[in-house]
Write a protein that holds these residues in place. Structure first.
Motif, short mmCIF file in Angstrom:
data_model
loop_
_atom_site.label_atom_id
_atom_site.label_comp_id
_atom_site.label_asym_id
_atom_site.label_seq_id
_atom_site.Cartn_x
_atom_site.Cartn_y
_atom_site.Cartn_z
N ALA A 85 -2.74 -8.63 -0.70
CA ALA A 85 -3.00 -7.26 -1.17
C ALA A 85 -4.14 -6.64 -0.38
N LEU A 86 -5.19 -7.42 -0.17
CA LEU A 86 -6.37 -6.87 0.50
C LEU A 86 -6.12 -6.62 1.97
N SER A 87 -5.16 -7.36 2.57
CA SER A 87 -4.90 -7.17 3.99
C SER A 87 -3.73 -6.22 4.24
N SER A 88 -3.11 -5.71 3.18
CA SER A 88 -1.96 -4.82 3.38
C SER A 88 -2.45 -3.43 3.77
N ARG A 89 -1.60 -2.68 4.43
CA ARG A 89 -1.91 -1.30 4.82
C ARG A 89 -0.87 -0.37 4.25
N PRO A 90 -1.21 0.58 3.38
CA PRO A 90 -2.56 0.77 2.85
C PRO A 90 -2.96 -0.39 1.94
N ARG A 91 -4.25 -0.60 1.86
CA ARG A 91 -4.79 -1.71 1.09
C ARG A 91 -4.50 -1.51 -0.40
N LEU A 92 -4.06 -2.57 -1.05
CA LEU A 92 -3.83 -2.51 -2.50
C LEU A 92 -5.09 -3.03 -3.17
N ASN A 93 -5.74 -2.19 -3.92
CA ASN A 93 -7.02 -2.55 -4.52
C ASN A 93 -6.82 -3.04 -5.95
N PRO A 94 -7.10 -4.32 -6.21
CA PRO A 94 -6.86 -4.87 -7.55
C PRO A 94 -7.65 -4.15 -8.64
N LYS A 95 -8.73 -3.46 -8.26
CA LYS A 95 -9.51 -2.74 -9.28
C LYS A 95 -8.73 -1.55 -9.83
N THR A 96 -7.64 -1.16 -9.14
CA THR A 96 -6.82 -0.06 -9.66
C THR A 96 -5.66 -0.57 -10.52
N LEU A 97 -5.61 -1.88 -10.74
CA LEU A 97 -4.54 -2.43 -11.57
C LEU A 97 -4.76 -2.08 -13.04
N ASP A 98 -3.67 -1.82 -13.73
CA ASP A 98 -3.74 -1.61 -15.18
C ASP A 98 -3.31 -2.87 -15.93
N GLY A 99 -2.62 -3.74 -15.22
CA GLY A 99 -2.16 -4.95 -15.89
C GLY A 99 -1.55 -5.96 -14.93
N VAL A 100 -1.31 -7.14 -15.48
CA VAL A 100 -0.67 -8.22 -14.74
C VAL A 100 0.46 -8.76 -15.61
N LEU A 101 1.61 -8.96 -14.98
CA LEU A 101 2.81 -9.37 -15.72
C LEU A 101 3.29 -10.70 -15.14
#
Ligand SMILES: [Zn+2]
Length: 250
Positions: A33-49
């Motif tokens: 996630a952190l190395s993807s472009r655009p970067r996926l920022n886990p702090k913007t997650l609302d949940g985990v399934l």
């Protein structure tokens, strides 16, 4: 397949009208996630399934929850998981569960909501450990996600979404009946019975990879006159591509 990393095992980042949820953060999920472009920022997650406790689906779930909650400093987010991922020999640590706002237990026929996302868990799968797939609802459209399972006829009744995601692990049918996964023949059964607007094949095992999933998907498209695509690492699907009538409101 986990150890060899032939394919990324980080699971899928789903984003539905501003609600972000991570489905099955397997090994390498956070790094991916952190190395993807655009970067996926886990702090913007609302949940985990989490669909089930197999390590290729849950290996990184604790670090992803830590990242979502800023190392536990911000109590936020919802974790959805089957009970047997949380009980004895839990795959989600107890102290990490304290970091989130809520832990919701997935059960057969359960309906869930997170922000703008609604989903249901129609049936327990035939797979080792407690395993569920999902029907996601987006602007009145149904997206059916058939996580790991052996084929059984009721699947056709429950997973009749316009978009159908199938975890097609095996190429051959019938040679190893004790393996509780879908094979390419099962995919044919789904296509014939349901004619989805788009079918996505993913979660390939070695025999599928050797047979080149994108070639198989193209052959199935021809055979059934339907859109069938093979997912690949880093692949991104915009639902508006599938439902162009929704693109103006996006
Ligand atoms: Zn599994």
């Amino acid at each position: 397949m986990v150890a060899e990393q032939l394919r990324a095992t980080g699971g899928v980042w789903l984003s539905f009208d501003g609600t972000n949820i991570w489905l099955d953060p397997g090994p390498g999920a956070l790094v991916k996630a952190l190395s993807s472009r655009p970067r996926l920022n886990p702090k913007t997650l609302d949940g985990v399934l989490l669909s089930h406790r197999h390590i290729d689906h849950c290996n990184d779930i604790n670090v992803v929850i830590e990242a979502m909650t800023d190392g536990g400093f911000k109590k936020r987010g919802v974790v959805f998981a089957p009970a047997d991922a949380l009980g004895e020999d839990a795959v989600i640590f107890r102290y990490v569960r304290e970091y989130v706002q809520e832990v919701q237990i997935l059960t057969e026929k359960g309906r869930y909501e997170l922000g703008s996302l609604k989903f249901e868990v129609p049936v327990r799968h035939h797979h080792p450990h407690e395993t569920y797939g999902f029907n996601f609802y987006w602007r009145g459209h149904k997206i059916s996600w058939v996580i790991d399972t052996k084929f059984f006829p009721e699947l056709l009744k429950f997973y009749d979404g316009e978009v159908l995601v199938l975890h097609c692990v095996r190429y051959q049918a019938g040679d190893k009946p004790w393996i509780q996964h879908l094979n390419l023949n099962d995919v044919r059964t789904f296509l014939e019975a349901l004619s989805p607007r788009l079918t996505i094949l993913t979660h390939f095992g070695r025999t599928m990879l050797t047979a080149k999933p994108w070639v198989l998907a193209e052959a199935l498209s021809q055979e059934f006159g339907l859109a069938v695509r093979a997912a690949s690492d880093g692949w991104k699907l915009q639902l508006q591509e599938v439902f162009p009538e929704e693109s103006e409101a996006a």
